[in-house]
Design an enzyme around this catalytic site. Structure first.
Site, PDB file in Angstrom:
ATOM      1  N   HIS A 125       0.842  -1.200   0.000  1.00 16.67           N
ATOM      2  CA  HIS A 125       0.000   0.000   0.000  1.00 16.67           C
ATOM      3  C   HIS A 125       0.880   1.255   0.000  1.00 16.67           C
ATOM      4  O   HIS A 125       1.976   1.259   0.572  1.00 16.67           O
ATOM      5  CB  HIS A 125      -0.905  -0.012   1.236  1.00 16.67           C
ATOM      6  N   GLU A 153      -3.738   2.766  -7.384  1.00 20.78           N
ATOM      7  CA  GLU A 153      -4.017   3.864  -6.458  1.00 20.78           C
ATOM      8  C   GLU A 153      -3.043   4.988  -6.738  1.00 20.78           C
ATOM      9  O   GLU A 153      -1.898   4.945  -6.260  1.00 20.78           O
ATOM     10  CB  GLU A 153      -3.789   3.415  -5.016  1.00 20.78           C
TER      11      GLU A 153
HETATM   12  P1  PGA Z   1      -9.253   6.573   0.900  1.00 26.25           P
HETATM   13  O1  PGA Z   1      -8.145   5.479   1.069  1.00 26.25           O
HETATM   14  O2  PGA Z   1     -10.474   5.901   0.284  1.00 26.25           O
HETATM   15  O3  PGA Z   1      -9.524   7.088   2.276  1.00 26.25           O
HETATM   16  O4  PGA Z   1      -8.698   7.634  -0.012  1.00 26.25           O
HETATM   17  C1  PGA Z   1      -7.903   4.604   0.007  1.00 26.25           C
HETATM   18  C2  PGA Z   1      -6.834   3.613   0.354  1.00 26.25           C
HETATM   19  O5  PGA Z   1      -5.866   3.960   1.047  1.00 26.25           O
HETATM   20  O6  PGA Z   1      -6.917   2.456  -0.061  1.00 26.25           O
END
Ligand code: PGA
Length: 254
Positions: free
Chosen positions: A96, A168
């Site tokens: 992550h 992401e």
């Molecule tokens: P968020 O986090 O939806 O609060 O932006 C996403 C994540 O870290 O997977």
């Protein structure tokens, strides 16, 4: 059409008491969306065994937010994929953005962790994405390709298709606004194409590519109707069971 994959990552939140309260509320309604969605919740390690017991045979699965790449041994403070499996986990988030930023995780360690997940019959959810500086310098595409090449190095097509990829963009995680659905679709197209080049059409068709970063009930629909977005990962929008259920409901209706 594939069943949309919807999960939430609680990050470093929730005690055992709060975990129980969450699942007590969530499971009552979640059942009606199963079959129409693939649903899982990534909880802190301390809550994993309890979360697995609470979800039981409900169809809602649980998993971890990280694990080490060895299975057992002198690695003080670490938790292994074998232990996640032993606690009843079915999925594991790997690499992550917050772990790369704060714990300096490298592409090599993400590769080793994904291998450990597969070895222990977990589904690794592997995070990739670019920084805002890289996007502004039009480097999104080469960065994504480099990440995929490094993480999947030496994988067989079968191993690659058992992994989920979570795109992401760093600038959309914990931010005010998500990426535009069209920007996410473009990146997902690049990811699928990279997988196709390395592993062939069948793997590219099977691999699940999810979007994460500021997903909420007011934007989830626009992501899930994109052709290469197979699901979403939710942070803040999943901390409250009712808010997460509204997102799941929208996904189930598509
Ligand atoms: P968020 O986090 O939806 O609060 O932006 C996403 C994540 O870290 O997977």
């Amino acid at each position: 059409m594939k069943t949309p994959v919807i999960f939430t990552n609680w990050k470093m939140n929730k005690t055992l008491r709060e975990t129980k309260d969450y699942f007590d509320r969530f499971l009552i309604s979640a059942k009606k969306y199963l079959g129409k969605t693939e649903l899982f919740i990534l909880v802190p390690h301390t809550a994993l065994a309890m979360a697995a017991e609470l979800t039981g045979n409900s169809g809602v699965k649980v998993g971890s937010q990280n694990h080490f790449w060895e299975d057992f041994g002198p690695y003080t403070g670490e938790i292994s994929a074998a232990m996640v499996k032993d606690c009843g986990g079915a999925y594991a988030l790997i690499g992550h953005y917050e772990r790369r930023l704060q714990f300096h995780e490298s592409l090599d360690s993400i590769h080793c962790k994904a291998r450990a997940s597969l070895r222990n019959r977990l589904i690794p959810v592997i995070c990739i994405g670019e920084s805002i500086e890289q996007r502004q310098a039009s480097e999104t595409e080469p960065i994504i390709k480099k990440q995929i090449d490094a993480i999947f190095k030496g994988f067989t097509p079968y191993e690659a298709e058992r992994c989920y990829l979570l795109y992401e963009p760093y600038w959309a995680v914990g931010a005010e606004n998500p990426a535009q659905p069209s920007e996410a679709q473009e990146a997902h197209g690049v990811i699928r194409e990279s997988i196709r080049k390395s592993f062939g059409n069948q793997t590219a068709g099977k691999v699940r590519i999810l979007y994460g970063g500021s997903v909420r009930e007011n934007n989830v629909f626009r992501f899930l109707v994109q052709p290469d977005i197979d699901g979403v990962g939710v942070g803040r929008g999943g901390l409250d069971p009712d808010s997460f259920l509204r997102i799941v409901e929208i996904a189930a209706s598509i």
